[in-house]
Design an enzyme around this catalytic site. Structure first.
Site, PDB file in Angstrom:
ATOM      1  N   CYS A  63      -2.544   0.250  11.716  1.00  0.00           N
ATOM      2  CA  CYS A  63      -3.653   0.563  10.800  1.00  0.00           C
ATOM      3  C   CYS A  63      -3.815  -0.463   9.688  1.00  0.00           C
ATOM      4  O   CYS A  63      -4.923  -0.653   9.185  1.00  0.00           O
ATOM      5  CB  CYS A  63      -3.429   1.925  10.159  1.00  0.00           C
ATOM      6  SG  CYS A  63      -3.247   3.234  11.335  1.00  0.00           S
ATOM      7  N   HIS A  64      -2.723  -1.081   9.298  1.00  0.00           N
ATOM      8  CA  HIS A  64      -2.777  -2.035   8.192  1.00  0.00           C
ATOM      9  C   HIS A  64      -3.649  -3.241   8.535  1.00  0.00           C
ATOM     10  O   HIS A  64      -4.060  -3.972   7.643  1.00  0.00           O
ATOM     11  CB  HIS A  64      -1.364  -2.477   7.805  1.00  0.00           C
ATOM     12  CG  HIS A  64      -0.632  -3.197   8.879  1.00  0.00           C
ATOM     13  ND1 HIS A  64      -0.077  -2.548   9.971  1.00  0.00           N
ATOM     14  CD2 HIS A  64      -0.364  -4.513   9.048  1.00  0.00           C
ATOM     15  CE1 HIS A  64       0.504  -3.434  10.759  1.00  0.00           C
ATOM     16  NE2 HIS A  64       0.342  -4.646  10.221  1.00  0.00           N
TER      17      HIS A  64
END
Length: 105
Positions: free
Chosen positions: A57-58
């Site tokens: 997700c980062h």
């Protein structure tokens, strides 16, 4: 094959973003076939199992390279640390340098 739903399609796209690259919420939405759902990509990222579920997700950022203030796994400082650890560069104003680090799928 059963339909994974929108969140499942989002996670499939995000799993493809290579280490050291980022994608934008809009880019991910377009790759799911629903280009007007960038905001929903954000909801999916917030509900994601994260790296434990294989979803980096980062690596998803705003269209201008800003980091998510509500990054679900420790806030924008944690997101920046993860990206820098992968070699992603930032502009002086704190945005990801999309000209050099945006994933061209």
């Amino acid at each position: 094959m059963a339909d994974k739903g929108f969140f499942g399609r989002v996670y499939d796209v995000v799993r493809q973003v290579p280490r050291g690259r980022v994608a934008t919420y809009g880019q991910v939405a377009a790759m799911t076939g629903e280009p007007c759902r960038a905001r929903y990509v954000g909801f999916a990222m917030h509900q994601s199992p994260g790296m434990a579920g294989g979803v980096p997700c980062h690596r998803v950022v705003f269209a201008d390279g800003r980091l998510a203030p509500g990054f679900a796994f420790g806030g924008p400082d944690a997101q920046r640390d993860l990206l820098e650890g992968e070699g992603v560069g930032f502009l002086p104003d704190g945005r990801v340098d999309l000209a050099h680090f945006r994933w061209e799928a």
